[in-house]
Design a protein around this motif. Structure first.
Motif, PDB file in Angstrom:
ATOM      1  N   MET A 103      -3.960  42.771   8.123  1.00  0.00           N
ATOM      2  CA  MET A 103      -4.491  42.517   9.605  1.00  0.00           C
ATOM      3  C   MET A 103      -5.861  42.743   9.381  1.00  0.00           C
ATOM      4  N   THR A 104      -6.245  41.992   8.378  1.00  0.00           N
ATOM      5  CA  THR A 104      -7.622  41.749   8.111  1.00  0.00           C
ATOM      6  C   THR A 104      -8.307  40.102   8.341  1.00  0.00           C
ATOM      7  N   LYS A 105      -9.391  39.976   8.218  1.00  0.00           N
ATOM      8  CA  LYS A 105     -10.107  38.725   8.306  1.00  0.00           C
ATOM      9  C   LYS A 105     -10.144  37.942   7.123  1.00  0.00           C
ATOM     10  N   LYS A 106      -9.612  38.833   5.851  1.00  0.00           N
ATOM     11  CA  LYS A 106      -9.749  38.282   4.480  1.00  0.00           C
ATOM     12  C   LYS A 106      -8.357  37.512   4.255  1.00  0.00           C
ATOM     13  N   ASP A 107      -8.271  36.553   3.541  1.00  0.00           N
ATOM     14  CA  ASP A 107      -6.958  35.928   2.758  1.00  0.00           C
ATOM     15  C   ASP A 107      -6.453  36.610   1.845  1.00  0.00           C
ATOM     16  N   ILE A 108      -5.504  37.554   2.126  1.00  0.00           N
ATOM     17  CA  ILE A 108      -4.944  38.609   1.238  1.00  0.00           C
ATOM     18  C   ILE A 108      -3.415  38.082   0.853  1.00  0.00           C
ATOM     19  N   ASP A 109      -3.223  37.816  -0.403  1.00  0.00           N
ATOM     20  CA  ASP A 109      -1.929  37.440  -0.872  1.00  0.00           C
ATOM     21  C   ASP A 109      -0.729  38.639  -0.581  1.00  0.00           C
ATOM     22  N   THR A 110      -0.189  38.797   0.524  1.00  0.00           N
ATOM     23  CA  THR A 110       0.643  39.991   0.757  1.00  0.00           C
ATOM     24  C   THR A 110       2.082  40.194   0.143  1.00  0.00           C
ATOM     25  N   ASP A 111       2.535  38.878  -0.185  1.00  0.00           N
ATOM     26  CA  ASP A 111       3.559  38.843  -1.144  1.00  0.00           C
ATOM     27  C   ASP A 111       3.316  39.223  -2.666  1.00  0.00           C
ATOM     28  N   GLU A 112       2.033  39.136  -2.962  1.00  0.00           N
ATOM     29  CA  GLU A 112       1.735  39.907  -4.323  1.00  0.00           C
ATOM     30  C   GLU A 112       1.606  41.295  -3.923  1.00  0.00           C
ATOM     31  N   VAL A 113       1.292  41.612  -3.177  1.00  0.00           N
ATOM     32  CA  VAL A 113       1.110  43.348  -2.888  1.00  0.00           C
ATOM     33  C   VAL A 113       2.632  43.820  -2.678  1.00  0.00           C
TER      34      VAL A 113
END
Length: 179
Positions: free
Chosen positions: A90-100
């Motif tokens: 839900m952020t403006k940053k590109d975060i690898d949610t699959d890795e999380v």
């Protein structure tokens, strides 16, 4: 002279002497100081950005809190079957949610409190439906601090019983940058 005049006379003479000295005292002209060229201004270092390692530490802390809370303790003694579902960014940053999500699965499996399933039946293998679902989201907020603005990130995790939809546990863990 009256008593008041006798008392004030020495004080008035002293003040007059000081005033006279002050006015007759000449001061030598001061040399004009030339401005010294200042060193180039130091620009503040760019703030460090949040890293994958910071998210991994936040996941580890959140899963440890989840395990310690007792929400994963099955009163029957057997281990619950858990599925890690979606982690939303839900952020403006590109975060690898699959890795999380993978880190959540890994940390849950290492805890040995639960059996972790992928949620998708594999061909030729017996599928055990999950009893508990772990979902999450990553949010950000802007904090206004003395030096300006700071972006803060948070990991929200929820444990939900799959049959009833009852929320068993939830937690918000700040994602802290390590210096």
């Amino acid at each position: 002279m009256t008593h008041v005049m006798k008392t004030l006379a020495p004080a008035l003479l002293f003040c007059a002497a000081i005033a006279g000295c002050a006015s007759s005292h000449e001061t030598a002209p001061r040399p004009v100081e030339k401005p010294v060229a200042s060193a180039p201004a130091m620009t503040p270092a760019a703030p460090k950005d949040i890293t994958t390692a910071d998210f991994k530490r936040a996941v580890q802390k959140a899963v440890r809190n989840m395990v310690r809370s007792g929400a994963l303790d099955n009163p029957g003694g057997a281990r619950y079957t858990v599925m890690v579902s979606r982690v939303a960014n839900m952020t403006k940053k590109d975060i690898d949610t699959d890795e999380v999500a993978q880190k959540i699965r890994s940390d849950l499996a290492v805890s040995k409190k639960v059996r972790v399933v992928s949620g998708v039946p594999q061909k030729g293998k017996k599928f055990t439906p999950p009893e508990i679902s772990v979902s999450g989201k990553i949010t950000q907020r802007t904090a206004y601090v003395r030096k300006g603005e700071r972006i803060e990130y948070y990991l929200h995790l929820n444990l939900t019983e799959t049959k009833s939809g009852i929320n068993l546990w939830e937690n918000v863990t700040p994602v802290l940058m390590r210096d």
